[in-house]
Design a protein around this motif. Sequence first.
Motif, mmCIF file in Angstrom:
data_model
loop_
_atom_site.group_PDB
_atom_site.id
_atom_site.type_symbol
_atom_site.label_atom_id
_atom_site.label_comp_id
_atom_site.label_asym_id
_atom_site.label_seq_id
_atom_site.Cartn_x
_atom_site.Cartn_y
_atom_site.Cartn_z
ATOM 1 N N LEU A 179 0.967 -1.171 0.080
ATOM 2 C CA LEU A 179 0.126 0.071 -0.152
ATOM 3 C C LEU A 179 0.946 1.333 0.074
ATOM 4 C CD1 LEU A 179 -2.832 1.328 0.333
ATOM 5 C CD2 LEU A 179 -2.415 1.221 2.647
ATOM 6 N N TYR A 180 0.585 2.053 -0.846
ATOM 7 C CA TYR A 180 1.581 3.329 -1.111
ATOM 8 C C TYR A 180 0.951 4.226 -0.199
ATOM 9 C CZ TYR A 180 3.378 1.666 -5.419
ATOM 10 O OH TYR A 180 4.326 0.910 -6.413
ATOM 11 N N SER A 181 2.078 4.910 0.577
ATOM 12 C CA SER A 181 1.671 5.985 1.380
ATOM 13 C C SER A 181 1.298 7.218 0.700
ATOM 14 C CB SER A 181 2.741 6.347 2.547
ATOM 15 O OG SER A 181 3.893 6.989 1.768
ATOM 16 N N LYS A 182 0.649 8.088 1.525
ATOM 17 C CA LYS A 182 0.213 9.583 0.928
ATOM 18 C C LYS A 182 1.718 10.050 0.686
ATOM 19 C CE LYS A 182 -2.062 13.789 2.146
ATOM 20 N NZ LYS A 182 -3.197 14.431 3.163
ATOM 21 N N GLU A 183 2.653 9.964 1.525
ATOM 22 C CA GLU A 183 3.778 10.722 1.083
ATOM 23 C C GLU A 183 4.541 10.092 -0.395
ATOM 24 O OE1 GLU A 183 2.903 9.461 4.107
ATOM 25 O OE2 GLU A 183 2.445 11.521 4.918
ATOM 26 N N GLU A 184 4.430 8.974 -0.348
ATOM 27 C CA GLU A 184 4.967 8.210 -1.455
ATOM 28 C C GLU A 184 4.213 8.800 -2.815
ATOM 29 O OE1 GLU A 184 6.725 4.019 -0.041
ATOM 30 O OE2 GLU A 184 4.592 4.293 -0.127
ATOM 31 N N ILE A 185 2.936 8.970 -2.950
ATOM 32 C CA ILE A 185 2.347 9.408 -3.976
ATOM 33 C C ILE A 185 2.696 10.994 -4.104
ATOM 34 C CG2 ILE A 185 -0.187 10.026 -4.757
ATOM 35 C CD1 ILE A 185 0.306 7.005 -4.549
ATOM 36 N N LYS A 186 2.844 11.635 -3.218
ATOM 37 C CA LYS A 186 3.187 13.199 -3.285
ATOM 38 C C LYS A 186 4.475 13.060 -3.915
ATOM 39 C CE LYS A 186 0.416 15.356 -0.020
ATOM 40 N NZ LYS A 186 -0.152 16.348 -0.702
ATOM 41 N N LYS A 187 5.682 12.314 -3.726
ATOM 42 C CA LYS A 187 6.753 12.078 -4.192
ATOM 43 C C LYS A 187 7.048 11.717 -5.637
ATOM 44 C CE LYS A 187 9.424 11.593 0.261
ATOM 45 N NZ LYS A 187 10.216 10.527 1.097
#
Length: 397
Positions: A179-187
């Motif tokens: 599961l991708y974190s919100k932070e990973e999606i933003k990066k």
Amino acid sequence: MPKVSVKGQNMPESPIRKLVPFAEKAYKANKKVYHLNIGQPDIKTPQVAMDAVTLHHLDILAYTRSEGSEGYRKKIAEYYNRQNIPVNYDEIIVTTGGSEALLFAMGSIADTGDEIIIPEPFYANYNGFATASGVTIVPVISKIENNFALPPISEFEKLITPKTKAILICNPGNPTGYLYSKEEIKKLAEIVKKHDLFLVADEVYREFVYDGEEHYSILQEESLAENGIIIDSVSKRYSMCGARIGCLVTKNKQVLSTALKFAQARLSPPTFAQIASEAALQTPQSYFDEVIDRYKKRRDLLIEKLQEIPGVKVGTPKGAFYCIAELPIKDSDVFAQWLLEDFDLDGETVMVAPAAGFYSTPGEGKNQVRIAYVLKRESLLKAVDILKAALEQYPDN
């Protein structure tokens, strides 16, 4: 003698379906087969969807619009907005399954020889879609030793070349449940914006997230309005795999108009399946609450029992309903076939999906299998017992 195309020769077999003939032989030998190989939920399809087809009032089973019926697309948009994903109905193209949405996306954003970066292991059919589209997959490798966590997002940037057109993720992931974190999606959003790429997110398992985690869609990122493309499907969400209804969602008008040309070429998505899928959107949250609880209990049981088998490593998924297990064997293709042809425990055996087909890097995943925990707990327990006994007897460890 005429020859088939090079593209056809290079088209990979499905690691999920290529063993079906051996399973059929097992049936004929009166073996019971526990299917851990395919993400076909045993959850009942919502009755409201079945009733919509049974009680239809059509006089003619006609084409719908190439982008899908307007009524259905408006209902899909309402669904997304309830999920805090701001989407208009005219930003949606209904497709024949998520598979067609992926083909439309690749065809719309990449030419022959272009590259798409994908974290691996990934959904096996990405290999097939890439081959059919003439696209080269550039993998970002994750490892079972750290539960398939992504490497630093900066690793993606190192792989970008002038031929790179997109980054493709599956969130939550098939086959790892990552599961991708919100932070990973933003990066990732920062990277695709910086390099003028698309970010394509296969979000078909959006509902199935565990341990108090939350799913963060790429279209919740306002900065991705021109770069983001969602791939979606009703198959897993409503246990409607046979409906073959999915959709492509994007705010990029040029991508929409291009994908629509592919949609027009295949005329329209199936009418009855759209009727069922539109009705399925009435399914109450209580349905998902019950299903998620059921999958979580199955996951916990499966991981616990697999970890008890000597020599087995397994990742713990945070979403979807799959896990990758590393077995004390040399070749999972050979082992999976042996399970069906030459092994049984009291007349029962298991079918697994060899994991090499979920990688594009040669040699990766050779001793791994993907397991779908879509069976009831009693069946999962039995299946793991059979797998344990098989590993003890397997002659080629």
